[in-house]
Design a protein around this motif. Structure first.
Motif, PDB file in Angstrom:
ATOM      1  N   VAL A  31      44.269  11.495  32.831  1.00  0.00           N
ATOM      2  CA  VAL A  31      43.498  11.316  31.602  1.00  0.00           C
ATOM      3  C   VAL A  31      42.187  12.087  31.696  1.00  0.00           C
ATOM      4  O   VAL A  31      41.805  12.829  30.772  1.00  0.00           O
ATOM      5  CB  VAL A  31      43.220   9.820  31.342  1.00  0.00           C
ATOM      6  CG1 VAL A  31      42.133   9.647  30.297  1.00  0.00           C
ATOM      7  CG2 VAL A  31      44.491   9.116  30.881  1.00  0.00           C
ATOM      8  N   ARG A  32      41.468  11.902  32.791  1.00  0.00           N
ATOM      9  CA  ARG A  32      40.166  12.561  32.946  1.00  0.00           C
ATOM     10  C   ARG A  32      40.310  14.089  32.963  1.00  0.00           C
ATOM     11  O   ARG A  32      39.473  14.801  32.392  1.00  0.00           O
ATOM     12  CB  ARG A  32      39.487  12.057  34.223  1.00  0.00           C
ATOM     13  CG  ARG A  32      39.114  10.575  34.125  1.00  0.00           C
ATOM     14  CD  ARG A  32      38.417  10.073  35.377  1.00  0.00           C
ATOM     15  NE  ARG A  32      38.107   8.658  35.249  1.00  0.00           N
ATOM     16  CZ  ARG A  32      37.044   8.172  34.631  1.00  0.00           C
ATOM     17  NH1 ARG A  32      36.167   9.002  34.094  1.00  0.00           N
ATOM     18  NH2 ARG A  32      36.840   6.869  34.558  1.00  0.00           N
ATOM     19  N   GLU A  33      41.375  14.589  33.585  1.00  0.00           N
ATOM     20  CA  GLU A  33      41.593  16.035  33.622  1.00  0.00           C
ATOM     21  C   GLU A  33      41.897  16.588  32.232  1.00  0.00           C
ATOM     22  O   GLU A  33      41.402  17.647  31.848  1.00  0.00           O
ATOM     23  CB  GLU A  33      42.725  16.366  34.597  1.00  0.00           C
ATOM     24  CG  GLU A  33      42.344  16.161  36.065  1.00  0.00           C
ATOM     25  CD  GLU A  33      43.508  16.410  37.004  1.00  0.00           C
ATOM     26  OE1 GLU A  33      44.652  16.571  36.505  1.00  0.00           O
ATOM     27  OE2 GLU A  33      43.288  16.435  38.231  1.00  0.00           O
ATOM     28  N   HIS A  34      42.718  15.865  31.466  1.00  0.00           N
ATOM     29  CA  HIS A  34      43.042  16.302  30.103  1.00  0.00           C
ATOM     30  C   HIS A  34      41.783  16.390  29.247  1.00  0.00           C
ATOM     31  O   HIS A  34      41.559  17.372  28.533  1.00  0.00           O
ATOM     32  CB  HIS A  34      44.010  15.309  29.455  1.00  0.00           C
ATOM     33  CG  HIS A  34      45.459  15.601  29.730  1.00  0.00           C
ATOM     34  ND1 HIS A  34      46.057  16.793  29.406  1.00  0.00           N
ATOM     35  CD2 HIS A  34      46.430  14.834  30.291  1.00  0.00           C
ATOM     36  CE1 HIS A  34      47.328  16.757  29.749  1.00  0.00           C
ATOM     37  NE2 HIS A  34      47.578  15.580  30.291  1.00  0.00           N
ATOM     38  N   VAL A  35      40.961  15.349  29.309  1.00  0.00           N
ATOM     39  CA  VAL A  35      39.763  15.309  28.470  1.00  0.00           C
ATOM     40  C   VAL A  35      38.774  16.392  28.914  1.00  0.00           C
ATOM     41  O   VAL A  35      38.196  17.100  28.080  1.00  0.00           O
ATOM     42  CB  VAL A  35      39.114  13.912  28.524  1.00  0.00           C
ATOM     43  CG1 VAL A  35      37.784  13.909  27.774  1.00  0.00           C
ATOM     44  CG2 VAL A  35      40.059  12.863  27.922  1.00  0.00           C
ATOM     45  N   ALA A  36      38.575  16.536  30.232  1.00  0.00           N
ATOM     46  CA  ALA A  36      37.629  17.537  30.743  1.00  0.00           C
ATOM     47  C   ALA A  36      38.045  18.958  30.379  1.00  0.00           C
ATOM     48  O   ALA A  36      37.202  19.825  30.122  1.00  0.00           O
ATOM     49  CB  ALA A  36      37.497  17.395  32.262  1.00  0.00           C
ATOM     50  N   ALA A  37      39.356  19.208  30.342  1.00  0.00           N
ATOM     51  CA  ALA A  37      39.847  20.555  30.042  1.00  0.00           C
ATOM     52  C   ALA A  37      39.897  20.840  28.545  1.00  0.00           C
ATOM     53  O   ALA A  37      40.224  21.957  28.134  1.00  0.00           O
ATOM     54  CB  ALA A  37      41.240  20.739  30.644  1.00  0.00           C
TER      55      ALA A  37
END
Length: 304
Positions: A287-293
């Motif tokens: 989740v955090r990777e999707h949002v950060a990217a």
């Protein structure tokens, strides 16, 4: 009474059919029927009512089901907890999620989990938020990703908040601003997920006057049907933006003041098991990777 008998009984009850239970267990149906008959003889009560659609539980069956679920859950927790003492996650993990979030989040996390932990099996279940909540609460799912449009009695970890959007075809996107109010949609033919999904009820509760005034042309019970109807130009959908992930011909417009908070719901008895914790950690990281990217344009990380 043997654990095997309880397991056979519970599988038949969950499947609501001896034939489907036999397939799930990979046990011949006559052997399964004999096992349940012996159990009924031992406790002195009929457990199932047989009918043309399958079977349903008697009052005695309902009481035994509650007992069987507790016993089998405790045994499974004991075995997996002891097996994991060497630090390696083991056992079966059952994860549920709504269709609208499967491709964006669940499948990538599931693939990584299966690659990293060869001693684990991962079962994936797709259903509505309300039904997933119930299955986590009763213990037939270990964890699930559910929206805040349902309430529950389980351990919840907030994940991400995203806008609920107007779903339209790409050629119609220019007709709308960057965001829209629900009131702007009252004249549009709308497609929305209804029962057993909880989005329609959520909108009606939050915007009681405008929600009931929507020009609903179709209520569907899956986001895939919503997407297909929008693709065929029969209306505009209302759903999280993730439903358009595999549809480049579609676009989305965030609806102001209408959002969904996705959380991980974990059955209380499954908390602390290594395999469940590892999968939960992977989901949070994805989740955090999707949002950060920037791959989840309408989403913001929710801190517990």
């Amino acid at each position: 009474m043997e654990l095997r008998q309880l397991r056979y009984f519970k599988v038949v009850a969950d499947a609501r059919s001896f034939a489907r239970g036999s397939q799930d267990l990979r046990v011949a149906q006559p052997a399964l029927s004999r096992s349940v008959a012996k159990l009924e003889e031992e406790i002195g009560h009929s457990l199932f009512i047989r009918h043309s659609a399958g079977v349903s539980l008697t009052d005695a069956g309902v009481r035994l089901y509650e007992y069987a679920a507790q016993v089998l859950g405790s045994v499974r927790q004991l075995i997996e907890g002891m097996a994991a003492e060497d630090g390696t996650p083991q056992g079966i993990v059952r994860l549920g999620a709504p269709q609208s979030i499967q491709s964006k989040l669940v499948l990538p996390a599931a693939a990584e989990f299966l690659s990293k932990f060869a001693s684990c099996r991962l079962d994936l279940i797709q259903n509505t938020g309300a039904r997933l909540r119930d299955r986590v609460a009763e213990g037939s799912l270990d964890l699930a990703i559910i929206p805040n449009t349902v309430e529950g009695g389980m351990y919840l970890t907030p994940l991400v908040r995203e806008s609920i959007c107007l779903i339209c075809r790409q050629e119609d996107r220019a007709s709308f601003a960057d965001t829209v109010d629900l009131g702007d949609l009252l004249q549009l033919p709308v497609i929305i997920t209804g029962h057993p999904d909880s989005l329609r009820l959520y909108i009606d509760r939050k915007f009681p006057h405008q929600g009931y005034a929507l020009n609903v042309r179709s209520e569907v019970n899956s986001s895939s049907m919503l997407v297909e109807l929008v693709t065929q130009s029969v209306g505009f959908g209302i759903a999280p933006c993730g439903v358009v992930a595999q549809k480049p011909e579609l676009a989305f417009v965030p609806i102001r003041d209408l959002d969904v908070l996705w959380s991980i719901a974990v059955n209380w008895q499954r908390r602390g098991l290594r395999a469940v914790e590892e999968l939960e950690t992977l989901i949070i990281r994805h989740v955090r990777e999707h949002v950060a990217a920037g791959d989840w344009p309408t989403a913001t990380i929710e801190v517990a």
